[in-house]
Design an enzyme around this catalytic site. Sequence first.
Site, PDB file in Angstrom:
ATOM      1  N   GLY A  88       0.826  -1.217   0.000  1.00 53.30           N
ATOM      2  CA  GLY A  88       0.000   0.000   0.000  1.00 53.30           C
ATOM      3  C   GLY A  88       0.851   1.253   0.000  1.00 53.30           C
ATOM      4  O   GLY A  88       2.067   1.202   0.142  1.00 53.30           O
ATOM      5  N   GLY A  90       2.662   3.692   1.395  1.00 49.50           N
ATOM      6  CA  GLY A  90       3.244   3.962   2.714  1.00 49.50           C
ATOM      7  C   GLY A  90       3.807   5.371   2.815  1.00 49.50           C
ATOM      8  O   GLY A  90       4.126   5.847   3.897  1.00 49.50           O
ATOM      9  N   LYS A 106       3.961  12.205  -3.289  1.00 45.55           N
ATOM     10  CA  LYS A 106       4.835  11.085  -2.899  1.00 45.55           C
ATOM     11  C   LYS A 106       5.941  11.606  -1.991  1.00 45.55           C
ATOM     12  O   LYS A 106       6.646  12.546  -2.369  1.00 45.55           O
ATOM     13  CB  LYS A 106       5.416  10.454  -4.168  1.00 45.55           C
ATOM     14  CG  LYS A 106       6.252   9.220  -3.921  1.00 45.55           C
ATOM     15  CD  LYS A 106       6.641   8.563  -5.233  1.00 45.55           C
ATOM     16  CE  LYS A 106       7.626   7.434  -5.001  1.00 45.55           C
ATOM     17  NZ  LYS A 106       8.164   6.911  -6.262  1.00 45.55           N
ATOM     18  N   ASP A 118       8.943   6.112   7.634  1.00 44.36           N
ATOM     19  CA  ASP A 118       8.581   7.478   8.020  1.00 44.36           C
ATOM     20  C   ASP A 118       7.663   8.161   6.996  1.00 44.36           C
ATOM     21  O   ASP A 118       7.231   9.287   7.191  1.00 44.36           O
ATOM     22  CB  ASP A 118       9.853   8.339   8.219  1.00 44.36           C
ATOM     23  CG  ASP A 118      10.708   8.406   6.959  1.00 44.36           C
ATOM     24  OD1 ASP A 118      10.287   7.849   5.923  1.00 44.36           O
ATOM     25  OD2 ASP A 118      11.798   9.013   7.019  1.00 44.36           O
ATOM     26  N   GLY A 119       7.416   7.460   5.889  1.00 50.75           N
ATOM     27  CA  GLY A 119       6.527   8.031   4.870  1.00 50.75           C
ATOM     28  C   GLY A 119       7.162   9.139   4.045  1.00 50.75           C
ATOM     29  O   GLY A 119       6.490   9.790   3.254  1.00 50.75           O
ATOM     30  N   ARG A 169       3.044  13.426  -8.300  1.00 51.50           N
ATOM     31  CA  ARG A 169       3.027  12.482  -9.417  1.00 51.50           C
ATOM     32  C   ARG A 169       1.651  12.488 -10.064  1.00 51.50           C
ATOM     33  O   ARG A 169       0.631  12.507  -9.381  1.00 51.50           O
ATOM     34  CB  ARG A 169       3.376  11.086  -8.885  1.00 51.50           C
ATOM     35  CG  ARG A 169       3.403  10.026  -9.954  1.00 51.50           C
ATOM     36  CD  ARG A 169       4.236   8.837  -9.533  1.00 51.50           C
ATOM     37  NE  ARG A 169       3.622   8.056  -8.472  1.00 51.50           N
ATOM     38  CZ  ARG A 169       4.171   6.944  -7.983  1.00 51.50           C
ATOM     39  NH1 ARG A 169       5.332   6.506  -8.438  1.00 51.50           N
ATOM     40  NH2 ARG A 169       3.568   6.271  -7.018  1.00 51.50           N
ATOM     41  N   ASP A 244       3.640  -4.982  -7.669  1.00 51.54           N
ATOM     42  CA  ASP A 244       3.087  -3.712  -7.164  1.00 51.54           C
ATOM     43  C   ASP A 244       3.660  -2.526  -7.923  1.00 51.54           C
ATOM     44  O   ASP A 244       3.262  -1.383  -7.678  1.00 51.54           O
ATOM     45  CB  ASP A 244       3.369  -3.556  -5.661  1.00 51.54           C
ATOM     46  CG  ASP A 244       4.824  -3.760  -5.315  1.00 51.54           C
ATOM     47  OD1 ASP A 244       5.365  -4.825  -5.652  1.00 51.54           O
ATOM     48  OD2 ASP A 244       5.440  -2.858  -4.722  1.00 51.54           O
ATOM     49  N   ASN A 245       4.575  -2.788  -8.841  1.00 51.45           N
ATOM     50  CA  ASN A 245       5.133  -1.700  -9.637  1.00 51.45           C
ATOM     51  C   ASN A 245       4.748  -1.823 -11.104  1.00 51.45           C
ATOM     52  O   ASN A 245       5.429  -1.277 -11.970  1.00 51.45           O
ATOM     53  CB  ASN A 245       6.662  -1.668  -9.500  1.00 51.45           C
ATOM     54  CG  ASN A 245       7.100  -1.208  -8.115  1.00 51.45           C
ATOM     55  OD1 ASN A 245       6.347  -0.521  -7.424  1.00 51.45           O
ATOM     56  ND2 ASN A 245       8.272  -1.592  -7.698  1.00 51.45           N
ATOM     57  N   ASP A 254       7.070   4.024 -10.752  1.00 51.95           N
ATOM     58  CA  ASP A 254       8.047   3.782  -9.687  1.00 51.95           C
ATOM     59  C   ASP A 254       9.479   3.729 -10.181  1.00 51.95           C
ATOM     60  O   ASP A 254      10.047   2.666 -10.412  1.00 51.95           O
ATOM     61  CB  ASP A 254       7.679   2.526  -8.874  1.00 51.95           C
ATOM     62  CG  ASP A 254       6.677   2.889  -7.799  1.00 51.95           C
ATOM     63  OD1 ASP A 254       6.192   4.039  -7.807  1.00 51.95           O
ATOM     64  OD2 ASP A 254       6.363   2.045  -6.951  1.00 51.95           O
TER      65      ASP A 254
HETATM   66  P1  AMP Z   1       8.747   0.996  -3.559  1.00 53.57           P
HETATM   67  O1  AMP Z   1      10.094   0.390  -3.355  1.00 53.57           O
HETATM   68  O2  AMP Z   1       8.781   2.487  -3.717  1.00 53.57           O
HETATM   69  O3  AMP Z   1       7.987   0.337  -4.683  1.00 53.57           O
HETATM   70  O4  AMP Z   1       7.929   0.735  -2.214  1.00 53.57           O
HETATM   71  C1  AMP Z   1       7.600  -0.540  -1.739  1.00 53.57           C
HETATM   72  C2  AMP Z   1       6.669  -0.391  -0.543  1.00 53.57           C
HETATM   73  O5  AMP Z   1       7.350   0.250   0.543  1.00 53.57           O
HETATM   74  C3  AMP Z   1       5.438   0.445  -0.813  1.00 53.57           C
HETATM   75  O6  AMP Z   1       4.363  -0.105  -0.089  1.00 53.57           O
HETATM   76  C4  AMP Z   1       5.824   1.802  -0.268  1.00 53.57           C
HETATM   77  O7  AMP Z   1       4.707   2.586   0.079  1.00 53.57           O
HETATM   78  C5  AMP Z   1       6.626   1.420   0.956  1.00 53.57           C
HETATM   79  N1  AMP Z   1       7.602   2.473   1.338  1.00 53.57           N
HETATM   80  C6  AMP Z   1       8.684   2.868   0.644  1.00 53.57           C
HETATM   81  N2  AMP Z   1       9.321   3.855   1.283  1.00 53.57           N
HETATM   82  C7  AMP Z   1       8.635   4.114   2.421  1.00 53.57           C
HETATM   83  C8  AMP Z   1       8.782   5.034   3.506  1.00 53.57           C
HETATM   84  N3  AMP Z   1       9.790   5.909   3.552  1.00 53.57           N
HETATM   85  N4  AMP Z   1       7.864   4.999   4.490  1.00 53.57           N
HETATM   86  C9  AMP Z   1       6.844   4.131   4.446  1.00 53.57           C
HETATM   87  N5  AMP Z   1       6.646   3.246   3.464  1.00 53.57           N
HETATM   88  C10 AMP Z   1       7.524   3.223   2.457  1.00 53.57           C
HETATM   89 MG    MG Z   2       6.337   0.771  -5.663  1.00 52.80          MG
END
Ligand code: AMP
Ligand code: MG
Length: 477
Positions: A88, A90, A106, A118-119, A169, A244-245, A254
Amino acid sequence: MSNSINFENSYAKELNEICEKCMPAGFLKPEFLIKNYRLAEELGIDNNFIDSKECLSIFSGMSLPKSSIPIAQAYSGHQFGHFNLQLGDGRAILLGEVQNMDIQLKGIGQTPFSRRGDGKSALGPVLREYVVSEFMHSINIPTTRALFALKTNETIFRETEQPGGVLTRVAKSHIRIGTFEYARSKNIETLKSLTDYSINRHYPELNQTDNKYLSFFAAVCDKQACLISKWMSVGFIHGVMNTDNMTISGETIDYGPCAFMDKYDPKTVFSSIDHNGRYAYLNQPAILVWNLTKLAETLIPLIDENKEKSVKQLSEVLQLVMPSYQEYFYKEFCEKLGLNNIDDKNIKIIDKYLKILHSESIDFTLSFRNLAKIVNKSMKVEDSVFRESKIFEKWYKTWKKEINVENIFQEMNLKNPCCIPRNHLIEDALKHAVNGDMAEINLMTKLLQEPFIEKDNYEKYMMPSTSDERYVTYCGT
Ligand code: AMP
Ligand code: MG
């Protein structure tokens, strides 16, 4: 045009079982670094609004327009082959849709899906996504877009302390194969709602077909096969093709550890975490089929009441993906080499060309531009990337017989970019940007908006790195 911004919220309203409402926490001292006026215009957003305080306040999460219902979307995903139910958004919040396009922040802070994160996003990866995604758009590859990059003027903690950033985005939607995997894990009604929503939003013409869910699957397969063939045609390696990508709309999404290949080597991998080369250049088509198989599995209950019949029908569609990809791939390369049609002779010419690039370790992007110059007689073979290669000369003679020499120079130059976001250049530009100097990033962004035009004094931006050091990318977290 309105001088504010008005959001629709179709996803939040129609699919509330698979998203969570959540307010962006916001950043107190944000500062826009790049604004995409052209894209804003396409979205019907007024330039005066873009330059207003209100705009900065909205896109840094400090204030919320009345029309927005902010949400984080839930999704699952197969990451490097392993299923993860609870992923999801995050670190991303969807403000809503403008002209049917998702507008997402984002790096905006924690959401219900942040788990231990930390989002937030570091500024470097935010700017990298801005530059690379806008470049993909300028070479006509379907992609999510970037409307704004801003720095938060807050430090975030990764391996080192880094400045934070937020990317706005823009996407046809953020629905991923992983969104289907999540909806399927809930119940069939939810899965059906998501599929109906996806059809209405992206493939409304399929509502008229006999089995719209099967047609939907075939349409996604087609869009994705076409997309991956385009990646291959420019040496793009996504780096993290997890389910998920991968979008249902067929847009690239992504931009984490992605990068462009310099020397042509099909085994090229850049991502620091891809130890087995699962997502290497050459593997991308096979991974496409793997990911689409996961989508097919989620759709089984919707196709036919009889599970065996469902599986059979989905499998029949899946079996067409690789041949269809091959067709798209050779179509791309025929265009790159100025060849008219995909026949056995031209396929052999393309295969042989790529073999030469590989055996002679030739720069992929430059090779096409040099070839156009050689045939145009504005470059000698010995001054080109092909140098005195005997096999090249033999290949060249065969190729020349198949092309229309008169128009080839213009034709090839319209199809083959001279400028790509070269890894060493973008790294250098990002280093400066993170330290407060945006000049290089701004220049690269500008050059990459017109990637087919060679400009005097900017040769550096066309050349590969002189260093033999292996380039490594890291996930954008
Ligand atoms: P990604 O590698 O960007 O495709 O992210 C994979 C998963 O990790 C997704 O569910 C993102 O929302 C979550 N995620 C990536 N970076 C963070 C972050 N800094 N804080 C919280 N969730 C994250
Ligand atoms: Mg992703």
